[in-house]
Motif scaffolding. Sequence first.
Motif, PDB file in Angstrom:
ATOM      1  N   UNK A  10       0.827  -1.206   0.000  1.00 36.44           N
ATOM      2  CA  UNK A  10       0.000   0.000   0.000  1.00 36.44           C
ATOM      3  C   UNK A  10       0.860   1.254   0.000  1.00 36.44           C
ATOM      4  N   UNK A  11       1.911   1.257   0.793  1.00 34.08           N
ATOM      5  CA  UNK A  11       2.778   2.426   0.848  1.00 34.08           C
ATOM      6  C   UNK A  11       3.394   2.708  -0.526  1.00 34.08           C
ATOM      7  N   UNK A  12       3.912   1.691  -1.183  1.00 28.98           N
ATOM      8  CA  UNK A  12       4.518   1.886  -2.508  1.00 28.98           C
ATOM      9  C   UNK A  12       3.458   2.373  -3.500  1.00 28.98           C
ATOM     10  N   UNK A  13       2.279   1.794  -3.459  1.00 28.91           N
ATOM     11  CA  UNK A  13       1.202   2.205  -4.367  1.00 28.91           C
ATOM     12  C   UNK A  13       0.870   3.687  -4.184  1.00 28.91           C
ATOM     13  N   UNK A  14       0.620   4.102  -2.954  1.00 33.88           N
ATOM     14  CA  UNK A  14       0.206   5.484  -2.709  1.00 33.88           C
ATOM     15  C   UNK A  14       1.346   6.482  -2.888  1.00 33.88           C
ATOM     16  N   UNK A  15       2.566   6.100  -2.535  1.00 33.93           N
ATOM     17  CA  UNK A  15       3.674   7.047  -2.619  1.00 33.93           C
ATOM     18  C   UNK A  15       4.209   7.219  -4.034  1.00 33.93           C
ATOM     19  N   UNK A  16       3.746   6.407  -4.971  1.00 31.11           N
ATOM     20  CA  UNK A  16       4.245   6.498  -6.342  1.00 31.11           C
ATOM     21  C   UNK A  16       3.406   7.438  -7.205  1.00 31.11           C
ATOM     22  N   UNK A  17       2.512   8.209  -6.572  1.00 32.76           N
ATOM     23  CA  UNK A  17       1.682   9.145  -7.314  1.00 32.76           C
ATOM     24  C   UNK A  17       1.536  10.443  -6.530  1.00 32.76           C
ATOM     25  N   UNK A  59       3.221   7.328 -14.761  1.00 31.26           N
ATOM     26  CA  UNK A  59       3.749   5.993 -14.981  1.00 31.26           C
ATOM     27  C   UNK A  59       3.308   5.044 -13.883  1.00 31.26           C
ATOM     28  N   UNK A  60       3.943   3.884 -13.837  1.00 33.18           N
ATOM     29  CA  UNK A  60       3.566   2.841 -12.883  1.00 33.18           C
ATOM     30  C   UNK A  60       4.771   2.342 -12.098  1.00 33.18           C
ATOM     31  N   UNK A  61       4.505   1.974 -10.849  1.00 32.36           N
ATOM     32  CA  UNK A  61       5.502   1.336  -9.991  1.00 32.36           C
ATOM     33  C   UNK A  61       4.844   0.120  -9.375  1.00 32.36           C
ATOM     34  N   UNK A  62       5.497  -1.022  -9.476  1.00 38.98           N
ATOM     35  CA  UNK A  62       4.977  -2.256  -8.885  1.00 38.98           C
ATOM     36  C   UNK A  62       6.092  -2.988  -8.159  1.00 38.98           C
ATOM     37  N   UNK A  63       5.708  -3.711  -7.127  1.00 34.96           N
ATOM     38  CA  UNK A  63       6.641  -4.602  -6.452  1.00 34.96           C
ATOM     39  C   UNK A  63       6.579  -5.941  -7.180  1.00 34.96           C
ATOM     40  N   UNK A  64       7.725  -6.373  -7.734  1.00 39.27           N
ATOM     41  CA  UNK A  64       7.722  -7.635  -8.472  1.00 39.27           C
ATOM     42  C   UNK A  64       8.187  -8.810  -7.614  1.00 39.27           C
ATOM     43  N   UNK A  65       9.044  -8.542  -6.643  1.00 40.23           N
ATOM     44  CA  UNK A  65       9.533  -9.579  -5.736  1.00 40.23           C
ATOM     45  C   UNK A  65       9.694  -8.963  -4.360  1.00 40.23           C
ATOM     46  N   UNK A  66       9.549  -9.791  -3.333  1.00 41.63           N
ATOM     47  CA  UNK A  66       9.729  -9.308  -1.973  1.00 41.63           C
ATOM     48  C   UNK A  66      10.431 -10.385  -1.169  1.00 41.63           C
ATOM     49  N   UNK A  82      11.816  -5.652  -4.866  1.00 40.74           N
ATOM     50  CA  UNK A  82      12.222  -5.182  -6.176  1.00 40.74           C
ATOM     51  C   UNK A  82      11.099  -4.326  -6.754  1.00 40.74           C
ATOM     52  N   UNK A  83      11.436  -3.075  -7.065  1.00 37.10           N
ATOM     53  CA  UNK A  83      10.466  -2.172  -7.673  1.00 37.10           C
ATOM     54  C   UNK A  83      10.670  -2.155  -9.179  1.00 37.10           C
ATOM     55  N   UNK A  84       9.576  -2.301  -9.905  1.00 36.97           N
ATOM     56  CA  UNK A  84       9.601  -2.174 -11.360  1.00 36.97           C
ATOM     57  C   UNK A  84       8.946  -0.847 -11.717  1.00 36.97           C
ATOM     58  N   UNK A  85       9.726   0.029 -12.344  1.00 36.60           N
ATOM     59  CA  UNK A  85       9.232   1.330 -12.787  1.00 36.60           C
ATOM     60  C   UNK A  85       8.971   1.254 -14.284  1.00 36.60           C
ATOM     61  N   UNK A  86       7.773   1.666 -14.689  1.00 38.86           N
ATOM     62  CA  UNK A  86       7.417   1.691 -16.112  1.00 38.86           C
ATOM     63  C   UNK A  86       6.958   3.102 -16.468  1.00 38.86           C
ATOM     64  N   UNK A  87       7.785   3.773 -17.294  1.00 41.53           N
ATOM     65  CA  UNK A  87       7.485   5.144 -17.718  1.00 41.53           C
ATOM     66  C   UNK A  87       7.171   6.039 -16.527  1.00 41.53           C
ATOM     67  N   UNK A  88       7.853   5.825 -15.415  1.00 41.05           N
ATOM     68  CA  UNK A  88       7.550   6.528 -14.174  1.00 41.05           C
ATOM     69  C   UNK A  88       8.538   7.666 -13.944  1.00 41.05           C
ATOM     70  N   UNK A  89       8.004   8.797 -13.558  1.00 42.23           N
ATOM     71  CA  UNK A  89       8.858   9.920 -13.213  1.00 42.23           C
ATOM     72  C   UNK A  89       8.035  11.175 -13.009  1.00 42.23           C
ATOM     73  N   UNK A  90       8.697  12.216 -12.561  1.00 43.05           N
ATOM     74  CA  UNK A  90       8.086  13.509 -12.333  1.00 43.05           C
ATOM     75  C   UNK A  90       8.065  14.250 -13.659  1.00 43.05           C
ATOM     76  N   UNK A  91       6.857  14.551 -14.142  1.00 38.35           N
ATOM     77  CA  UNK A  91       6.710  15.142 -15.479  1.00 38.35           C
ATOM     78  C   UNK A  91       5.730  16.302 -15.469  1.00 38.35           C
ATOM     79  N   UNK A  92       5.800  17.077 -16.519  1.00 32.08           N
ATOM     80  CA  UNK A  92       4.793  18.097 -16.784  1.00 32.08           C
ATOM     81  C   UNK A  92       3.548  17.359 -17.267  1.00 32.08           C
TER      82      UNK A  92
END
Length: 140
Positions: A10-17, A59-66, A82-92
């Motif tokens: 939950x923390x990773x999900x909410x903190x990635x946006x 973008x998206x962030x998911x936990x792929x392994x723990x 392990x975090x998988x970042x897909x097209x994730x970042x701070x953008x306009x």
Amino acid sequence: MEDTLQAIDEYIYYSSTTSDEGAIGIDRLADANKISEGLRDAYVEMKDEADASGMSLAGEVEISEMAVWEHTPNDSGYYGFCLEFRDWGLVDPTTGLDESGDSPPADRTQLAELQAEFDDGAPALQNLRFDAPENECKNL
């Protein structure tokens, strides 16, 4: 232990946006003492800076392994994931480009770790750290 792994997810999900949903979720986790004030404050600072500059996380962030590296019931724990970042970042939000005018990296992985202190069996996550990006998730 399942509550701890769910709190991490939950923390990773909410903190990635930087969305309202993310801010509400982070507040809910902090109010329930599932994350430390330090984790809440770090999120709020990042969101405030993004909002002030007109940027947002995309973008998206998911936990792929723990992995559970250490777990002592009703005391503490140490977890890697392990975090998988897909097209994730701070953008306009209009252009989808970062401050340098580039698109966020398409795909990358990175190892992260969290500690938990337990209060009456409930996890309080704290001390988020990231491994060097070039190590990807080799140390999991």
